[in-house]
Design a protein around this motif. Structure first.
Motif, mmCIF file in Angstrom:
data_model
loop_
_atom_site.group_PDB
_atom_site.id
_atom_site.type_symbol
_atom_site.label_atom_id
_atom_site.label_comp_id
_atom_site.label_asym_id
_atom_site.label_seq_id
_atom_site.Cartn_x
_atom_site.Cartn_y
_atom_site.Cartn_z
ATOM 1 N N GLY A 144 0.793 -1.217 0.000
ATOM 2 C CA GLY A 144 0.000 0.000 0.000
ATOM 3 C C GLY A 144 0.824 1.264 0.000
ATOM 4 N N GLY A 145 2.135 1.148 -0.243
ATOM 5 C CA GLY A 145 2.977 2.340 -0.312
ATOM 6 C C GLY A 145 3.383 2.895 1.036
ATOM 7 N N GLN A 146 3.116 2.151 2.144
ATOM 8 C CA GLN A 146 3.506 2.642 3.453
ATOM 9 C C GLN A 146 5.022 2.744 3.567
ATOM 10 O OE1 GLN A 146 2.484 -0.147 6.635
ATOM 11 N NE2 GLN A 146 2.382 -1.816 5.174
ATOM 12 N N VAL A 147 5.492 3.562 4.427
ATOM 13 C CA VAL A 147 6.905 3.830 4.713
ATOM 14 C C VAL A 147 7.457 4.949 3.829
ATOM 15 C CG1 VAL A 147 9.275 2.938 4.718
ATOM 16 C CG2 VAL A 147 7.414 1.521 5.589
ATOM 17 N N PHE A 148 7.200 4.912 2.516
ATOM 18 C CA PHE A 148 7.803 5.883 1.602
ATOM 19 C C PHE A 148 7.392 7.309 1.973
ATOM 20 C CE2 PHE A 148 7.545 2.065 -1.194
ATOM 21 C CZ PHE A 148 8.908 1.885 -1.356
ATOM 22 N N GLY A 149 8.394 8.163 2.200
ATOM 23 C CA GLY A 149 8.140 9.559 2.495
ATOM 24 C C GLY A 149 7.677 9.834 3.901
ATOM 25 N N SER A 150 7.475 8.802 4.698
ATOM 26 C CA SER A 150 6.997 8.982 6.065
ATOM 27 C C SER A 150 8.174 9.225 7.009
ATOM 28 C CB SER A 150 6.225 7.734 6.518
ATOM 29 O OG SER A 150 5.913 7.804 7.906
ATOM 30 N N THR A 151 7.923 9.943 8.098
ATOM 31 C CA THR A 151 8.964 10.138 9.112
ATOM 32 C C THR A 151 9.043 8.953 10.066
ATOM 33 O OG1 THR A 151 7.390 11.308 10.545
ATOM 34 C CG2 THR A 151 8.727 12.639 9.028
ATOM 35 N N GLU A 152 8.139 7.987 9.915
ATOM 36 C CA GLU A 152 8.125 6.809 10.777
ATOM 37 C C GLU A 152 8.399 5.555 9.958
ATOM 38 O OE1 GLU A 152 4.350 6.844 12.807
ATOM 39 O OE2 GLU A 152 5.182 8.063 14.430
ATOM 40 N N ASN A 153 8.775 4.507 10.665
ATOM 41 C CA ASN A 153 9.075 3.248 10.000
ATOM 42 C C ASN A 153 8.848 2.108 10.977
ATOM 43 O OD1 ASN A 153 9.885 1.456 8.028
ATOM 44 N ND2 ASN A 153 11.874 2.412 7.653
ATOM 45 N N GLU A 154 8.660 0.944 10.436
ATOM 46 C CA GLU A 154 8.529 -0.295 11.198
ATOM 47 C C GLU A 154 9.239 -1.368 10.409
ATOM 48 O OE1 GLU A 154 4.995 -3.208 13.004
ATOM 49 O OE2 GLU A 154 4.502 -1.481 11.738
ATOM 50 N N ALA A 155 9.982 -2.224 11.087
ATOM 51 C CA ALA A 155 10.789 -3.183 10.335
ATOM 52 C C ALA A 155 11.062 -4.424 11.160
ATOM 53 C CB ALA A 155 12.103 -2.546 9.899
ATOM 54 N N VAL A 156 11.583 -5.418 10.487
ATOM 55 C CA VAL A 156 12.105 -6.628 11.122
ATOM 56 C C VAL A 156 13.577 -6.725 10.752
ATOM 57 C CG1 VAL A 156 12.026 -9.141 11.177
ATOM 58 C CG2 VAL A 156 9.898 -7.835 11.100
ATOM 59 N N LEU A 157 14.420 -6.931 11.748
ATOM 60 C CA LEU A 157 15.852 -7.119 11.522
ATOM 61 C C LEU A 157 16.122 -8.618 11.492
ATOM 62 C CD1 LEU A 157 17.351 -4.397 13.905
ATOM 63 C CD2 LEU A 157 16.431 -4.163 11.588
ATOM 64 N N LEU A 158 16.736 -9.041 10.416
ATOM 65 C CA LEU A 158 16.884 -10.465 10.162
ATOM 66 C C LEU A 158 18.338 -10.795 9.890
ATOM 67 C CD1 LEU A 158 15.002 -12.974 9.708
ATOM 68 C CD2 LEU A 158 15.034 -12.383 7.269
ATOM 69 N N ASP A 159 18.859 -11.818 10.572
ATOM 70 C CA ASP A 159 20.171 -12.331 10.203
ATOM 71 C C ASP A 159 20.102 -13.851 10.116
ATOM 72 O OD1 ASP A 159 20.535 -13.497 12.757
ATOM 73 O OD2 ASP A 159 21.580 -11.737 13.517
ATOM 74 N N ALA A 160 21.194 -14.456 9.693
ATOM 75 C CA ALA A 160 21.178 -15.887 9.405
ATOM 76 C C ALA A 160 21.279 -16.743 10.649
ATOM 77 C CB ALA A 160 22.321 -16.226 8.445
ATOM 78 N N THR A 161 21.596 -16.137 11.790
ATOM 79 C CA THR A 161 21.872 -16.947 12.977
ATOM 80 C C THR A 161 20.859 -16.785 14.098
ATOM 81 O OG1 THR A 161 23.275 -15.199 13.894
ATOM 82 C CG2 THR A 161 24.346 -16.884 12.526
ATOM 83 N N GLY A 162 20.060 -15.733 14.068
ATOM 84 C CA GLY A 162 19.186 -15.473 15.196
ATOM 85 C C GLY A 162 17.731 -15.329 14.809
#
Length: 423
Positions: free
Chosen positions: A377-395
Motif C-alpha cells: 500500500g505504499g507505506q513507509v515511503f516519504g513517512s517520518t516513521e518506520n517499522e521493520a524486522v531485523l533479520l540475520d542468518a543466525t538469530g
C-alpha cells in the motif's frame, strides 16, 4: 567531559523538568547561526542557558541571547558569584553544545584552561559534550587543531566534522558551520542516548550509508525511478555521526539537507551508486545499503526527447538488468571483517509472506543483516516513521515497532556494534 563520568549534580531533579542544555558560543562569524540553533532548542521544550565567550559577544550581543533564551547572559565568572555559576552551570546540564567552536576554543578546551565561564563550564560538565567547529580550512587542517580535536574525542566529546562550502570573504573549503537544523538533530540524537553505556560506540569506525532511489534515463527528460525519499538512509547517517563514526553518505537523488558531520556523495544512476559504494568499501567497517537501486535500466538511451507518436502507439522499451550492488559487496568484502547491512522492501503475495521473501533474499545476497520493510500500500515511503524486522542468518527475527526512523536507525547500529564486539 566524558559521557560516562559519574553524575555529581548537587540536587535531585524534580519530575517532569525540561532537559537542560548549555549552548556555548565562541567568537567566530558563524555565531549568528547559533541563534537558529537556540530557537530550535527552546521551541522543542529545552531549558537553555547560553554561555558566550567575550569574543562571541562582539558578533552577537548579550541582549539577543537573553531575549531568545529568556535568561540573563554573561561571559564572566564574576557575575552572580554567590550562585557559583562557573560550577553550577556545568554540573546541572544534561547536554553542552559549543556552536560554533573556534580553533581557539577547541585548544583551550583540550588543554583544560578555565579562563572564562564557558571553559569553566566545560571542566565541570559530566554530561555529553558536543562541539560544532567552524573556522577557515587552514585552521581546521593545522596539526595543532587536529591534535586538539583528537584529544577531545579521546576524552569522550563528540566533535562534529565541519561542512565544506563558502567561508568568510571569497574563500571556500572545509570549515563551514553545518546547517543549524542538522546540528540540532545531532544534539537531539546524543541526548536520546544519554543513558547508553558507551555513548560514542562507533568512535574510530568508518561507516558508509547509501540513501535514496536511483534514476535510469530513457532520454534527457524521462527516467525510470522509485519512491524512495532517502529519509531512512539520512537517519542512519545522522545516528552514526552522533555515535562518533566517520560517515560517508552516498545519496541518490535526495534533496534533504546534508546531515551535520557527514561526507555526502551525490549520485543519480545505479552505475554511479555502485562506483561510489565500491570506492568507499575499501575503508568502511560497515556498509548499510538503505538506497533503492533500480533493478533495470534501458538498453539504449535516446540523445533527444522521445516524441509522442501521432497514431497513438507507444514505443517499445528494452531493459537490461543492473548490477546487484548488495550481493557484490557482501560476497566480495573489500575490507575483511566488515559488516554489510541490506534493506528489503517487500509486499508479499498469496503464496509467500514478506518474512519468507526476506529470508530467501538474505541467503541470496549474503549480507550480515537485512532490514525488512513491508511496503504494501505504499507505506513507509516519504513517512517520518518506520517499522521493520531485523533479520540475520543466525538469530530470531527482531521486530522494531513503528516509531521514528531515527529509532530504527539506532536499532540497526546496535546490531552492527554487537557484531563488532563479537568479531
Amino acid at each position: 567531559m566524558a559521557s560516562d563520568a559519574a553524575d555529581s549534580r548537587p540536587h535531585a531533579d524534580p519530575p517532569g523538568r525540561k532537559p537542560r542544555v548549555v549552548l556555548g558560543v565562541s567568537g567566530g562569524i558563524a555565531a549568528y547561526k547559533a541563534c537558529e540553533l537556540l530557537r530550535r532548542f527552546t521551541e522543542s521544550g529545552h531549558d537553555v542557558t547560553v554561555v558566550p565567550t567575550a569574543a562571541a559577544l562582539e558578533f552577537v550581543g548579550a541582549p539577543t541571547w537573553a531575549a531568545l533564551s529568556g535568561k540573563p547572559v554573561s561571559a564572566e565568572v564574576w557575575t552572580d558569584v554567590h550562585e557559583v555559576p562557573h560550577v553550577r552551570i556545568g554540573q546541572t546540564a544534561d547536554l553542552v553544545v559549543v556552536a560554533p567552536a573556534t580553533a581557539d576554543l577547541l585548544a583551550r578546551a583540550a588543554h583544560g584552561l578555565a579562563d572564562d565561564l564557558l571553559t569553566n563550564t566545560l571542566l565541570t560538565a559530566r554530561c555529553p559534550v558536543v562541539f560544532a567547529p567552524a573556522m577557515h580550512t587552514e585552521m581546521w587542517e593545522h596539526p595543532a587543531t587536529a591534535e586538539n580535536v583528537a584529544t577531545l574525542r579521546r576524552r569522550g566529546a563528540l566533535v562534529i566534522e565541519p561542512a565544506e562550502g563558502r567561508l568568510t570573504g571569497a574563500d571556500t573549503g572545509k570549515g563551514r558551520f553545518p546547517d543549524p537544523a542538522e546540528v540540532f538533530e545531532v544534539a537531539r540524537e546524543v541526548m536520546g542516548r544519554a543513558g547508553a553505556a558507551n555513548l560514542l560506540d562507533l568512535a574510530g569506525r568508518h561507516v558508509l550509508v547509501s540513501a535514496g532511489g536511483t534514476r535510469e534515463y530513457l532520454d534527457p527528460v524521462r527516467f525510470l525511478g522509485n519512491r524512495s525519499s532517502g529519509l531512512q538512509g539520512y537517519a542512519l547517517a545522522r545516528a552514526a555521526a552522533a555515535r562518533g563514526a566517520e560517515v560517508t553518505l552516498v545519496a541518490a537523488n535526495v534533496t534533504l539537507p546534508d546531515p551535520a558531520g557527514v561526507k555526502v556523495v551525490h549520485v543519480e544512476t545505479t552505475a554511479q551508486l555502485r562506483d561510489a559504494v565500491l570506492a568507499g568499501t575499501t575503508t568502511a567497517d560497515a556498509v548499510v545499503m538503505a538506497a533503492a537501486p533500480a533493478d533495470y535500466r534501458p538498453s539504449a538511451v535516446s540523445d533527444t526527447k522521445i516524441k509522442k507518436a501521432d497514431d497513438g502507439s507507444a514505443p517499445s522499451l528494452a531493459l537490461e538488468q543492473n548490477p546487484d550492488i548488495l550481493a557484490e559487496i557482501s560476497r566480495h568484502r573489500a575490507r575483511p571483517g566488515s559488516v554489510v547491512v541490506g534493506f528489503a522492501a517487500e509486499t508479499g503475495d498469496a503464496e509467500t509472506s514478506v518474512l519468507e521473501m526476506a529470508t530467501a533474499k538474505l541467503a541470496r545476497k549474503g549480507c550480515d543483516l537485512l532490514v525488512v520493510n513491508d511496503v504494501s500500500g505504499g507505506q513507509v515511503f516519504g513517512s517520518t516513521e518506520n517499522e521493520a524486522v531485523l533479520l540475520d542468518a543466525t538469530g530470531e527475527p527482531q521486530h522494531v515497532p513503528r516509531g521514528s526512523k531515527s529509532a530504527l536507525a539506532h536499532a540497526v547500529w546496535d546490531r552492527v556494534v554487537a557484531r563488532f564486539e563479537t568479531a
